[in-house]
Design a protein around this motif. Structure first.
Motif, PDB file in Angstrom:
ATOM      1  N   ILE A  43      32.986   7.151 -19.733  1.00  0.00           N
ATOM      2  CA  ILE A  43      32.861   6.198 -18.862  1.00  0.00           C
ATOM      3  C   ILE A  43      33.100   6.782 -17.605  1.00  0.00           C
ATOM      4  O   ILE A  43      32.315   6.497 -16.611  1.00  0.00           O
ATOM      5  N   LEU A  44      33.991   7.717 -17.436  1.00  0.00           N
ATOM      6  CA  LEU A  44      34.496   8.104 -16.071  1.00  0.00           C
ATOM      7  C   LEU A  44      33.215   8.948 -15.639  1.00  0.00           C
ATOM      8  O   LEU A  44      33.097   8.819 -14.352  1.00  0.00           O
ATOM      9  N   GLY A  45      32.887   9.740 -16.635  1.00  0.00           N
ATOM     10  CA  GLY A  45      31.481  10.725 -16.191  1.00  0.00           C
ATOM     11  C   GLY A  45      30.609   9.852 -15.670  1.00  0.00           C
ATOM     12  O   GLY A  45      29.993  10.308 -14.704  1.00  0.00           O
ATOM     13  N   THR A  46      30.022   8.846 -16.538  1.00  0.00           N
ATOM     14  CA  THR A  46      29.138   8.026 -15.965  1.00  0.00           C
ATOM     15  C   THR A  46      29.263   7.483 -14.646  1.00  0.00           C
ATOM     16  O   THR A  46      28.252   7.195 -13.911  1.00  0.00           O
ATOM     17  N   TRP A  47      30.597   6.969 -14.523  1.00  0.00           N
ATOM     18  CA  TRP A  47      30.843   6.234 -13.277  1.00  0.00           C
ATOM     19  C   TRP A  47      30.872   7.028 -12.179  1.00  0.00           C
ATOM     20  O   TRP A  47      30.137   6.773 -11.033  1.00  0.00           O
ATOM     21  N   LEU A  48      31.354   8.287 -12.094  1.00  0.00           N
ATOM     22  CA  LEU A  48      31.307   9.344 -11.274  1.00  0.00           C
ATOM     23  C   LEU A  48      29.556   9.644 -10.890  1.00  0.00           C
ATOM     24  O   LEU A  48      29.242   9.832  -9.653  1.00  0.00           O
ATOM     25  N   ALA A  49      28.757   9.565 -11.866  1.00  0.00           N
ATOM     26  CA  ALA A  49      27.378  10.046 -11.529  1.00  0.00           C
ATOM     27  C   ALA A  49      26.536   8.585 -11.000  1.00  0.00           C
ATOM     28  O   ALA A  49      25.682   8.852 -10.243  1.00  0.00           O
ATOM     29  N   ASN A  50      27.057   7.827 -11.546  1.00  0.00           N
ATOM     30  CA  ASN A  50      26.604   6.485 -10.809  1.00  0.00           C
ATOM     31  C   ASN A  50      27.464   5.219 -10.815  1.00  0.00           C
ATOM     32  O   ASN A  50      27.861   4.494 -11.727  1.00  0.00           O
ATOM     33  N   PRO A  51      28.248   5.033  -9.651  1.00  0.00           N
ATOM     34  CA  PRO A  51      29.264   4.031  -9.558  1.00  0.00           C
ATOM     35  C   PRO A  51      28.799   2.513  -9.916  1.00  0.00           C
ATOM     36  O   PRO A  51      29.561   1.925 -10.521  1.00  0.00           O
ATOM     37  N   SER A  52      27.454   2.452  -9.876  1.00  0.00           N
ATOM     38  CA  SER A  52      27.127   1.011 -10.209  1.00  0.00           C
ATOM     39  C   SER A  52      27.297   0.742 -11.822  1.00  0.00           C
ATOM     40  O   SER A  52      27.408  -0.446 -12.357  1.00  0.00           O
ATOM     41  N   PHE A  53      27.665   1.725 -12.477  1.00  0.00           N
ATOM     42  CA  PHE A  53      28.071   1.600 -14.071  1.00  0.00           C
ATOM     43  C   PHE A  53      29.420   0.644 -14.183  1.00  0.00           C
ATOM     44  O   PHE A  53      29.576   0.023 -15.153  1.00  0.00           O
ATOM     45  N   LEU A  54      30.351   0.920 -13.103  1.00  0.00           N
ATOM     46  CA  LEU A  54      31.456   0.172 -13.514  1.00  0.00           C
ATOM     47  C   LEU A  54      31.618  -1.060 -12.434  1.00  0.00           C
ATOM     48  O   LEU A  54      32.722  -1.551 -12.217  1.00  0.00           O
ATOM     49  N   ASP A  55      30.551  -1.563 -11.711  1.00  0.00           N
ATOM     50  CA  ASP A  55      30.788  -2.681 -10.964  1.00  0.00           C
ATOM     51  C   ASP A  55      30.852  -3.872 -11.922  1.00  0.00           C
ATOM     52  O   ASP A  55      30.870  -3.660 -13.327  1.00  0.00           O
ATOM     53  N   SER A  56      31.209  -5.194 -11.535  1.00  0.00           N
ATOM     54  CA  SER A  56      31.764  -6.073 -12.196  1.00  0.00           C
ATOM     55  C   SER A  56      30.468  -6.512 -13.256  1.00  0.00           C
ATOM     56  O   SER A  56      30.571  -6.878 -14.465  1.00  0.00           O
TER      57      SER A  56
END
Lengths: 346, 326
Positions: A43-56
């Motif tokens: 989850i962290l890796g994906t979030w760093l690569a594409n922050p929209s992964f962890l928007d609401s």
């Protein structure tokens, strides 16, 4: 080791044994920890690569996508714990979704009725599989594979190529699939409740512990006077109930369903359970692990989409990660056994 | 009880059932006994039949391979991609078969060296191989395979003088080979030994790991070969060819009376199981019974196949107890 066997262990050394034991015990628990860690890393890796992964919206999608798989994995784990397997879950989900759909089409039945209907249907399917396995004393894989075909066939014969349209499904039911409380969608909340309840039962109640006993050693369980047949039957009924319940939720979530909605899901569910650290030979693991496994599988799929990986690669990568998870689990288990053996040695 | 069971063995019973169904079909259904129909019915089971052979050996040895249908798809996709790239078909076949062996070896390696249960391993490779298939070919479909080979796989071309299409003729030869290996060689006895009691077999000097590795490799080989047959028969190479076929193969083998827990079963039974499902499906289709009912029949047969020997055993026990009581 050899030096300690030569001289008698002095008294002050006894407390030193404590941390070693707790280390071994930690390694035991690492099984869930390692899957959780992999999940967090992913989850962290994906979030760093594409922050929209962890928007609401991203988080909501992730939760919604995994909710039904988590539910099914919970039901499946209870069966796998008893050294059995239920391959019919995918077809039960499909049948239940279609049955619920045709029941509510064009009517104004409430969501609760639909859930009850789905669960009831699932219990029925589970009881048939369970009775065949526990009273027929025949291999679970064969029986539930047969049930897979029978239930799938019934679903297809009934649907006859028709589908349930979202427009005919009452709004109250659809709200269950799309609504949320305090920003958290209902579906994952429901899954969490079922998961927690099951985990608590397995951990605390006598019936739950007996399921572990049956899976670890059926012969010992029989000699200990555990009602094996009744427990296995109950496990299947539970798995069926959860699958039927999931079918009703499937209808609520998607609105439009066909009879083979969850076709092929049985192997995904078993994958989730296996990745989650439950031994396919029974008696080992927790539903938390299975739920984490389900979450991991769903997250891999979502992450690959967000990372814009060529969709053709998606399944191959999932396969590699699946194998890696199974191998890692094996290594951890091996280490644990070694650690425990060393500890036992005088 | 032993005597009781010996005379009512499931696989012989299944053979009798197969003959009965054939006779009943010939008597009741117009067009069933015609040679073209029989050729078509037989050829429809080609891939299932071919994979069922090594699967029987594997299940006897207490293992299972769920990745076979994915390997079939991978082999089909690879054949399509290479054909698209202008390779000669004579070169494509060995490459596909090699990939099949490698895939099987990976399964076997994970089972024997890493020590994982085969069910878990092959669920993983099921996903992996199917994924590789879509990596290789995407969602394209490749057709236009050379006529000579397409003819070879079609049901209209049969072995001269018979109604047996070539893939089934090949299957018959391989079935005899497999039966001899399983039932008449030490290698075959070792498989039964591994399936019955792996540790005891190991102590008795059976090379458990090597045999398992060979079995997985052969299964991969046959699955990839079935992929080529599938591609030619339908004249289309696709990544999703044979989706879900693994469960049908396992169903056929188990219907044939091969014990899923290993150590018990005959190759003849498995072949009878494959043919029975094929013939029944054909009969039901000719009688306009829908596909859905065919699926239900397959499932019910499967359940009956494991329940019947159990019921017979229980009845036998009861009879024995009654005679022993006074």
């Amino acid at each position: 080791m050899s030096t300690s066997t030569l001289k008698p262990p002095p008294a002050p050394q006894a407390p030193a044994e404590r941390p070693r034991r707790s280390l071994a015990e930690t390694v035991f628990r690492v099984r869930e920890l390692s899957i959780g860690g992999a999940l967090v890393l992913l989850i962290l890796g994906t979030w760093l690569a594409n922050p929209s992964f962890l928007d609401s919206q991203g988080v909501k999608d992730l939760l919604l996508n995994s909710a039904i798989l988590v539910l099914l994995a919970t039901g499946q784990s209870v069966v796998v714990l008893t050294r059995n397997i239920d391959l019919s879950v995918g077809s039960v989900v499909g049948l239940s979704a279609f049955a619920c759909g045709s029941f509510v089409s064009g009517s104004d039945h409430s969501a609760v009725t639909v859930l009850l209907l789905g669960t009831g249907l699932g219990v029925l399917c589970g009881l048939v599989s369970g009775a065949l396995v526990s009273f027929g004393r025949v291999p679970a894989l064969v029986v539930t594979l047969g049930m897979l075909y029978v239930i799938q066939g019934i679903g297809h014969a009934w649907a006859h190529g028709d589908q349930i349209n979202a427009a005919d499904v009452p709004q109250g039911v659809l709200d269950l699939g799309s609504g949320s409380v305090l920003g958290v969608p209902y579906l994952p909340l429901i899954s969490a409740v079922v998961l927690t309840g099951t985990a608590y039962y397995l951990r605390t109640y006598r019936g739950g512990r007996e399921l572990y006993a049956i899976g670890s050693s059926p012969e010992a369980a029989r000699l200990a006077g555990i009602p094996i047949r009744r427990r296995v039957l109950a496990a299947y009924a539970f798995s069926g109930a959860v699958a039927g319940f999931a079918g009703a939720l499937w209808l609520a979530r998607f609105g439009t369903v066909v009879a083979d909605a969850a076709n092929g899901w049985e192997l995904t569910v078993v994958s989730a359970v296996v990745v989650g650290g439950l031994a396919i030979t029974g008696g080992v693991g927790t539903v938390w692990g299975a739920a984490l496994g389900a979450l991991l599988l769903t997250t891999i799929g979502s992450a690959l989409v967000v990372l814009k990986v060529n969709p053709f690669w998606e399944q191959a990568i999932t396969g590699v990660l699946l194998l890696a998870a199974i191998c890692a689990d094996r290594v951890v288990r091996h280490r644990t056994t070694e650690a425990l053996r060393k500890r036992r040695r005088p | 009880m032993n005597k009781y069971v010996r005379y009512l063995r499931w696989d012989t019973g299944l053979g009798i059932l197969l003959v009965a169904v054939l006779l009943a079909g010939a008597g009741s259904t117009e067009g069933f006994a015609e040679t073209t129909n029989l050729s078509a019915a037989l050829n429809d089971t080609a891939e299932i039949a071919l994979i069922a052979l090594p699967m029987t050996l594997l299940v006897v040895a207490g293992q299972v391979d769920l990745s076979v249908a994915s390997m079939l798809g991978l082999s089909s996709a690879l054949a399509g991609a290479l054909w698209d790239a202008g390779w000669a078909f004579e070169l494509i076949v060995p490459v596909c078969l090699l990939v099949g062996v490698l895939g099987g070896l990976l399964n076997g390696w994970l089972v024997t060296r890493v020590g994982l249960p085969s069910l878990a391993v092959t669920i993983g490779t099921l996903t992996l191989y199917r994924g590789l298939a879509s990596v290789v070919l995407g969602n394209k479909a490749v057709a236009d395979f050379p006529d000579t080979y397409a003819q070879w796989a079609s049901y209209t071309e049969t072995v001269p003088g018979t109604f047996v299409p070539y893939p089934i003729a090949l299957f018959a030869v391989l079935a005899v080979v497999a039966a001899v290996v399983l039932h008449c060689t030490g290698f075959g006895r070792s498989m039964f030994a591994i399936g019955a009691q792996e540790q005891a077999a190991w102590f008795a000097g059976v090379r458990v790991k090597r045999i398992k590795l060979v079995l997985f490799a052969v299964t991969g080989l046959m699955a990839s070969f079935a992929g080529i047959v599938y591609t030619l028969r339908y004249g289309s190479a696709r990544a999703d060819n044979g989706l879900g076929l693994e469960l049908v193969v396992i169903a056929s083998v188990l219907l044939g009376g091969v014990d899923f827990n290993g150590g018990k079963g005959t190759l003849g039974g498995a072949v009878a199981g494959v043919l029975l499902i094929g013939v029944l499906n054909n009969l039901l289709t000719l009688n306009d019974v829908s596909n859905e009912i065919q699926v239900i029949v397959t499932g019910a047969l499967l359940i009956v196949s494991v329940l019947t020997p159990r019921v017979i055993a229980v009845l036998g026990e009861r009879r024995q107890r009654r005679t022993a009581a006074p």
